[in-house]
Design an enzyme around this catalytic site. Structure first.
Site, PDB file in Angstrom:
ATOM      1  N   HIS A   1      -6.464  -8.870  13.808  1.00  0.00           N
ATOM      2  CA  HIS A   1      -6.559  -7.660  12.970  1.00  0.00           C
ATOM      3  C   HIS A   1      -7.240  -8.057  11.662  1.00  0.00           C
ATOM      4  CE1 HIS A   1      -5.521  -4.051  10.889  1.00  0.00           C
ATOM      5  NE2 HIS A   1      -4.317  -4.383  10.469  1.00  0.00           N
TER       6      HIS A   1
ATOM      7  N   HIS B   1       0.804  -1.231   0.000  1.00  0.00           N
ATOM      8  CA  HIS B   1       0.000   0.000   0.000  1.00  0.00           C
ATOM      9  C   HIS B   1       0.841   1.287   0.000  1.00  0.00           C
ATOM     10  CE1 HIS B   1       0.109  -0.258   4.400  1.00  0.00           C
ATOM     11  NE2 HIS B   1      -0.856  -1.141   4.488  1.00  0.00           N
TER      12      HIS B   1
ATOM     13  N   TYR C   1       9.083   0.238   9.156  1.00  0.00           N
ATOM     14  CA  TYR C   1       7.698  -0.175   9.425  1.00  0.00           C
ATOM     15  C   TYR C   1       7.024   0.812  10.375  1.00  0.00           C
ATOM     16  CZ  TYR C   1       3.921  -3.511  10.006  1.00  0.00           C
ATOM     17  OH  TYR C   1       2.703  -4.113   9.997  1.00  0.00           O
TER      18      TYR C   1
ATOM     19  N   HIS D   1       4.392  -9.785  10.778  1.00  0.00           N
ATOM     20  CA  HIS D   1       5.272  -9.642   9.604  1.00  0.00           C
ATOM     21  C   HIS D   1       6.716  -9.797  10.056  1.00  0.00           C
ATOM     22  CE1 HIS D   1       2.126  -8.035   6.982  1.00  0.00           C
ATOM     23  NE2 HIS D   1       1.784  -7.184   7.928  1.00  0.00           N
TER      24      HIS D   1
ATOM     25  N   GLU E   1      -7.284  -6.475   8.721  1.00  0.00           N
ATOM     26  CA  GLU E   1      -6.733  -6.095   7.418  1.00  0.00           C
ATOM     27  C   GLU E   1      -6.449  -7.365   6.613  1.00  0.00           C
ATOM     28  OE1 GLU E   1      -3.578  -3.172   7.565  1.00  0.00           O
ATOM     29  OE2 GLU E   1      -3.856  -2.692   5.440  1.00  0.00           O
TER      30      GLU E   1
ATOM     31  N   ASP F   1      -4.249  -8.649   4.720  1.00  0.00           N
ATOM     32  CA  ASP F   1      -3.018  -9.452   4.718  1.00  0.00           C
ATOM     33  C   ASP F   1      -3.035 -10.489   5.842  1.00  0.00           C
ATOM     34  OD1 ASP F   1      -2.895  -7.107   6.276  1.00  0.00           O
ATOM     35  OD2 ASP F   1      -0.719  -7.071   6.302  1.00  0.00           O
TER      36      ASP F   1
ATOM     37  N   ASP G   1       0.510  -6.480  13.866  1.00  0.00           N
ATOM     38  CA  ASP G   1       1.404  -5.575  13.127  1.00  0.00           C
ATOM     39  C   ASP G   1       2.481  -4.927  14.004  1.00  0.00           C
ATOM     40  OD1 ASP G   1       0.413  -5.834  10.535  1.00  0.00           O
ATOM     41  OD2 ASP G   1      -1.137  -4.337  10.853  1.00  0.00           O
TER      42      ASP G   1
ATOM     43  N   HIS H   1      -2.535  -0.829  14.042  1.00  0.00           N
ATOM     44  CA  HIS H   1      -2.747   0.486  13.467  1.00  0.00           C
ATOM     45  C   HIS H   1      -4.125   0.688  12.877  1.00  0.00           C
ATOM     46  CE1 HIS H   1      -2.347  -0.499   9.026  1.00  0.00           C
ATOM     47  NE2 HIS H   1      -2.126  -1.643   9.626  1.00  0.00           N
TER      48      HIS H   1
HETATM   49 FE1  FEO Z   1      -2.456  -3.744   9.218  1.00  0.00          FE
HETATM   50 FE2  FEO Z   1      -0.262  -6.251   8.333  1.00  0.00          FE
HETATM   51  O1  FEO Z   1      -1.853  -5.300   8.328  1.00  0.00           O
END
Ligand code: FEO
Length: 361
Positions: A78, A24, A191, A222, A80, A82, A163, A144
């Site tokens: 989370h 993104h 990050y 991650h 999101e 991913d 994250d 986040h």
């Molecule tokens: Fe906020 Fe790794 O997604």
């Protein structure tokens, strides 16, 4: 595909995205991973899933340990995509799995996947016994997304904060001591600067909360798992969350015919002559996400643009919009530029810096 044991009965079963270079808008020079963790206990639990197109990779790793139909819970820290992208196919294939999420996680997952899943909703302080281990949940709103939360396993001294504490590194190594410390910390800084920085106040709340927990491993969603460098990364998060800076200057610019570049080089030289390290970052050759990594700890932010018509060069405008959104605090700003038109560029840079709360030189 194989799972990697991170503790007795706990496995990394995520996916490695070797090829991703833009996440993104953030340049991911080293690729990334989507980390998912499998806990073998009386109730078998998966912490987070992976991006939808990596479902088979994750499933292969799970199958190297157990039959996926035996999974009882998936904790979605989370929503999101991913981390939640594989939930729909998982839920369709293994219908008895119960999904656990924060209140906002429930809302986001149901809206995003247009689903009527019957989720178990948890808040800070809630816990779930899965056998010899207990999962404790900590909401981390805005770290986040509004739905973000962490899962903590006291018996293992293991924090799974999604994250937070992540880095975009594609690697078959899983632990921090298998990697050069500088690289892991640099990617953690990138990050933080590009994803977490605007929410530093909330990060401080999380740091306060986790300071009361016994932690010997932090397994983010991650990149690399923190184990040997725990004190280092927690110390860095404290520094970044408090917007603590070093005596360092970053000079960011774009130039039409070279005049603004001459000014930029002079500014760098003046800092150097005063014993302050400086870094010259032209926008033609540096990506805005790499510039933010440098800004994370720099006290002096200097931005220059030629005036184009009655405005900024588009590269400078784009950078300022990006920096404004990430909201670095406690900085000293300087705007500069040259012009062949009417010279609005400097004033427009100053407006953004004032909006960021920078003290102007
Ligand atoms: Fe906020 Fe790794 O997604």
């Amino acid at each position: 595909m194989r799972a990697i044991k991170i503790k007795e009965g706990i496995y990394w079963v995520g996916a490695i995205d070797w090829g991703v270079r833009n996440f993104h808008g953030y340049l991911t020079h080293r690729g990334t991973t989507y980390n998912s963790y499998l806990i073998i206990d009386e109730k078998i639990t998966l912490i987070d899933t992976v991006k939808a197109n990596f479902y088979e990779e994750m499933l292969g790793r799970i199958k190297s340990v157990i039959d996926p139909s035996k999974i009882n819970y998936i904790v979605s820290n989370h929503a999101e995509m991913d981390h939640s992208g594989s939930l729909p196919i998982f839920k369709e294939t293994y219908r008895d799995i119960n999904i656990i999420a924060s209140p906002n996680g429930e809302k986001n997952l149901k809206k995003h996947y247009n689903s009527d899943w019957n989720l178990k909703v948890v808040n800070t302080g809630d816990s779930l016994r899965i056998g010899k281990r207990t999962l404790q949940f900590v909401l981390m709103p805005m770290v986040h997304w509004p739905d973000s939360m962490a899962t903590y396993i006291g018996e293992e001294k293991l924090l799974l904060p999604n994250d937070a504490f992540g880095q975009h590194i594609a690697s078959s190594e899983r632990f921090d001591n298998q990697f050069a410390r500088d690289i892991v910390c640099e990617e953690a800084a990138k990050y933080y600067a590009n994803i977490v920085l605007p929410f530093s106040g909330q990060v401080n709340n999380v740091l306060d909360y986790i300071s009361k927990l016994k932690i010997e491993m932090i397994a983010p969603s991650h990149g690399i798992i923190w184990h040997s460098y725990l004190d280092t990364i927690i110390g860095l998060y404290k520094k970044w969350a408090n917007n603590a800076t070093d005596e360092k200057a970053i000079v960011i610019y774009d130039s039409m015919w070279g005049s603004t570049e001459i000014i930029a080089k002079v500014i760098c030289n003046v800092f150097e002559c005063n014993g302050i390290p400086s870094c010259l970052m032209g926008l033609k050759v540096n990506h805005i996400s790499d510039i933010m990594t440098q800004i994370l700890t720099a006290k002096y932010i200097c931005v220059g643009s030629s005036t184009l018509n009655n405005n900024l060069l588009p590269t400078v405008s784009s950078f300022l919009t990006y920096m404004n959104g990430l909201a670095p605090k406690n900085r000293v700003g300087l705007a500069f530029g040259s012009y062949g038109w009417s010279g609005e560029a400097v004033r427009k840079i100053e407006e953004v810096m004032n909006n960021c709360g920078f003290k102007m030189m």
